[in-house]
Design a protein around this motif. Structure first.
Motif, mmCIF file in Angstrom:
data_model
loop_
_atom_site.group_PDB
_atom_site.id
_atom_site.type_symbol
_atom_site.label_atom_id
_atom_site.label_comp_id
_atom_site.label_asym_id
_atom_site.label_seq_id
_atom_site.Cartn_x
_atom_site.Cartn_y
_atom_site.Cartn_z
ATOM 1 N N GLU A 55 0.810 -1.222 0.000
ATOM 2 C CA GLU A 55 0.000 0.000 0.000
ATOM 3 C C GLU A 55 0.837 1.263 0.000
ATOM 4 N N SER A 56 2.027 1.165 0.570
ATOM 5 C CA SER A 56 2.890 2.355 0.658
ATOM 6 C C SER A 56 3.903 2.429 -0.480
ATOM 7 N N ILE A 57 3.790 1.504 -1.463
ATOM 8 C CA ILE A 57 4.769 1.446 -2.552
ATOM 9 C C ILE A 57 4.094 1.755 -3.881
ATOM 10 N N ASN A 58 4.773 2.559 -4.682
ATOM 11 C CA ASN A 58 4.316 2.820 -6.045
ATOM 12 C C ASN A 58 5.536 2.996 -6.941
ATOM 13 N N LYS A 59 5.315 3.230 -8.204
ATOM 14 C CA LYS A 59 6.422 3.334 -9.153
ATOM 15 C C LYS A 59 7.309 4.551 -8.881
ATOM 16 N N ASP A 60 6.760 5.545 -8.200
ATOM 17 C CA ASP A 60 7.542 6.755 -7.934
ATOM 18 C C ASP A 60 8.509 6.591 -6.772
ATOM 19 N N ASN A 61 8.147 5.729 -5.798
ATOM 20 C CA ASN A 61 9.004 5.621 -4.609
ATOM 21 C C ASN A 61 9.645 4.251 -4.422
ATOM 22 N N ILE A 62 9.376 3.313 -5.334
ATOM 23 C CA ILE A 62 9.862 1.950 -5.161
ATOM 24 C C ILE A 62 11.379 1.886 -5.023
ATOM 25 N N ALA A 63 12.105 2.661 -5.820
ATOM 26 C CA ALA A 63 13.568 2.596 -5.782
ATOM 27 C C ALA A 63 14.115 3.021 -4.425
ATOM 28 N N GLN A 64 13.454 3.978 -3.787
ATOM 29 C CA GLN A 64 13.907 4.451 -2.477
ATOM 30 C C GLN A 64 13.445 3.509 -1.365
ATOM 31 N N ARG A 65 12.218 2.975 -1.477
ATOM 32 C CA ARG A 65 11.629 2.180 -0.396
ATOM 33 C C ARG A 65 12.357 0.850 -0.184
ATOM 34 N N ILE A 66 12.806 0.210 -1.272
ATOM 35 C CA ILE A 66 13.375 -1.132 -1.092
ATOM 36 C C ILE A 66 14.842 -1.110 -0.673
ATOM 37 N N THR A 67 15.426 0.050 -0.506
ATOM 38 C CA THR A 67 16.812 0.106 -0.030
ATOM 39 C C THR A 67 16.908 -0.110 1.475
ATOM 40 N N SER A 68 15.762 -0.176 2.144
ATOM 41 C CA SER A 68 15.723 -0.461 3.586
ATOM 42 C C SER A 68 14.506 -1.336 3.853
ATOM 43 N N PRO A 69 14.438 -1.998 5.009
ATOM 44 C CA PRO A 69 13.313 -2.904 5.287
ATOM 45 C C PRO A 69 11.966 -2.198 5.188
ATOM 46 N N LEU A 70 10.991 -2.884 4.594
ATOM 47 C CA LEU A 70 9.636 -2.325 4.522
ATOM 48 C C LEU A 70 8.950 -2.393 5.874
ATOM 49 N N SER A 71 9.245 -3.459 6.613
ATOM 50 C CA SER A 71 8.716 -3.661 7.962
ATOM 51 C C SER A 71 9.497 -4.798 8.591
ATOM 52 N N ASP A 72 9.387 -4.936 9.902
ATOM 53 C CA ASP A 72 10.082 -6.039 10.582
ATOM 54 C C ASP A 72 9.557 -7.386 10.081
ATOM 55 N N GLU A 73 8.237 -7.474 9.901
ATOM 56 C CA GLU A 73 7.638 -8.719 9.434
ATOM 57 C C GLU A 73 8.101 -9.047 8.014
ATOM 58 N N ASN A 74 8.146 -8.039 7.150
ATOM 59 C CA ASN A 74 8.580 -8.253 5.776
ATOM 60 C C ASN A 74 10.030 -8.709 5.728
#
Length: 377
Positions: free
Chosen positions: A288-307
Motif C-alpha cells: 500500500e505504501s509502494i508505487n512506481k515513484d518511490n519503489i527505488a527508495q523504499r526497497i533500499t531499507s526494510p519495509l517492515s520487521d515482518e517483511n
C-alpha cells in the motif's frame, strides 16, 4: 542449427584431418591436440559413473541440452556424410553395422567438439562485422586458464589479419604463460561444461536461483499481484541500475569456511536479492505504501520487521531446498576429494576431482547462506 555453422565446419575439418592425416596440411596441428578430453560429454563415454554426482544440477541441464544438439548433428549430418564419403571422416567406415558406425562417429564427434569448446577462440575479422567467427589458433591454445593471466588476446588486426597478443607484465624465461578463457568472470559450472575442469575455491563461483511463485494461472488475483510486483521491480532496476527481479545468485562463498558471516554480503546474499525479495514476499499492507515513484527508495531499507523476517525465511528456504536437491552431501564430497588427493601423486588430477570442486563450491555457498540465516534467529 544456424549457430552451429562455424562450430560444425571446424568439427568436420578436425575429424577429417585426424582420419586422413596425409590428405590435409593440418596434421602437425592435429598432433598437438590431445587424444582425450575431460569435457563432460567425453567423460560420459569413458567414465559415466563420475557424472552421477551431477544429477539435478545446472551442469547436468547444460550437458543434456548440448547432447541433444550433438545428436541432431550425428544423425542428420555425420551419418549421411560418412556413408557418402567412406573414410573421409572416419577410418575403416565401410561395411560397418549402423549401430557400431554411429557409436564410433559419436566418439569422434565428442573429441572434435571438446577440442573446439575448450581450445577455440572467437574474433571479429572486421570492426564492422556483427558476428564473431570461430578460429583454432595453434600453440596459443596450449595456454592454461587463469583468473589473473599474464597474456591478453586482443583480437585480429583489421588490416594485417594478424592475431594480437599482449603481455600484461614482463614474463620471465621458463615462466608459464596463461590467458583468460572468457572475457568476464568465469564460474565453475561454465568452466566444467566448456573446458572440462573447475577451479578449487573459485572466487567467481555463484549459485543461480529463481524465486518463482509457481503456477498461478487459475488464480486471477494472485496473477495480478505477481504482475504488479514484477512491474515495480522492473522500475526499480532501471532507476537504480541494478539486477533486480526473480533471477538472482548466491555467492561467492566466504573465504573462511566454518565461520558464520556477520553480514548478508559476507554470507553470499547480495543486496540485489534482499531488495528484490522485499517486494516479492510483500503482502497487501506492505504494498500500500509502494508505487512506481518511490519503489527505488523504499526497497533500499526494510519495509517492515515482518517483511524483513519473511525475506530471510525465503532465502533460507531456497538455500535449504537447493542443497537438498544434490544426490551427495558436502561432507561426502569433501571425504571423496581427500581420497582422490591421496591418489593424486600416482594418477594426477582426476576428472572426478573437477566435478567435486564444482559441487563443493556450490554447497559451501549454500551452507554459508543457511548458517547466516540461522544466526539471525
Amino acid at each position: 542449427m544456424d549457430h552451429w555453422d562455424d562450430h560444425l565446419a571446424l568439427a568436420l575439418l578436425l575429424m577429417h584431418a585426424k582420419a586422413c592425416p596425409d590428405a590435409t596440411p593440418y596434421s602437425p596441428y592435429i598432433d598437438t591436440v590431445p587424444r582425450a578430453f575431460s569435457n563432460l560429454l567425453c567423460l560420459e563415454i569413458s567414465n559415466p559413473r563420475a557424472l552421477d554426482r551431477l544429477k539435478g544440477t545446472l551442469v547436468e541441464a547444460v550437458m543434456e541440452n548440448e547432447r541433444s544438439q550433438m545428436e541432431l548433428v550425428l544423425v542428420h549430418v555425420l551419418m549421411p556424410l560418412v556413408k557418402l564419403f567412406p573414410g573421409v571422416l572416419l577410418k575403416d567406415s565401410e561395411d560397418v553395422d549402423d549401430e557400431v558406425l554411429q557409436n564410433r562417429l559419436w566418439a569422434e564427434l565428442m573429441w572434435a567438439h571438446a577440442a573446439i569448446a575448450s581450445r577455440a577462440f572467437t574474433f571479429r575479422l572486421e570492426k564492422s562485422d556483427e558476428q564473431s567467427e570461430v578460429f583454432m589458433v595453434p600453440y596459443l591454445d596450449l595456454a592454461n586458464h587463469s583468473n589473473i593471466p599474464n597474456l591478453v588476446v586482443k583480437g585480429v588486426d583489421a588490416e594485417t589479419k594478424s592475431l594480437i597478443i599482449k603481455s600484461k607484465k614482463p614474463i620471465e624465461a621458463g615462466q608459464e604463460v596463461t590467458i583468460a578463457y572468457h572475457d568476464s568472470s568465469v564460474p565453475n559450472w561454465f568452466l566444467l561444461t566448456h573446458y572440462g575442469f573447475a577451479i578449487e575455491g573459485n572466487p567467481e563461483e555463484t549459485v543461480n536461483v529463481t524465486f518463482d511463485d509457481g503456477n498461478q494461472e487459475d488464480d486471477v488475483e494472485a496473477m495480478r499481484l505477481k504482475e504488479r510486483k514484477d512491474e515495480l521491480l522492473a522500475v526499480a532496476a532501471e532507476v537504480l541500475a541494478l539486477s533486480l527481479g526473480r533471477d538472482q545468485e548466491f555467492g561467492p562463498a566466504p573465504p573462511s569456511q566454518g565461520i558464520v558471516a556477520l553480514t548478508p554480503e559476507e554470507a553470499g546474499i547480495p543486496q540485489t536479492m534482499i531488495m528484490s525479495l522485499r517486494v516479492l514476499v510483500a503482502n497487501q499492507e506492505d504494498l500500500e505504501s509502494i508505487n512506481k515513484d518511490n519503489i527505488a527508495q523504499r526497497i533500499t531499507s526494510p519495509l517492515s520487521d515482518e517483511n524483513e523476517a519473511k525475506v530471510f525465511e525465503m532465502v533460507d528456504l531456497m538455500a535449504q531446498t537447493l542443497l537438498g536437491m544434490y544426490v551427495t552431501t558436502l561432507e561426502s564430497d569433501l571425504e571423496r576429494k581427500k581420497e582422490l588427493m591421496l591418489q593424486q601423486p600416482v594418477s594426477g588430477v582426476s576428472d572426478e576431482r573437477y566435478i567435486l570442486d564444482y559441487l563443493i563450491g556450490q554447497k559451501q555457498i549454500l551452507a554459508a547462506v543457511i548458517s547466516y540465516c540461522a544466526s539471525r534467529n
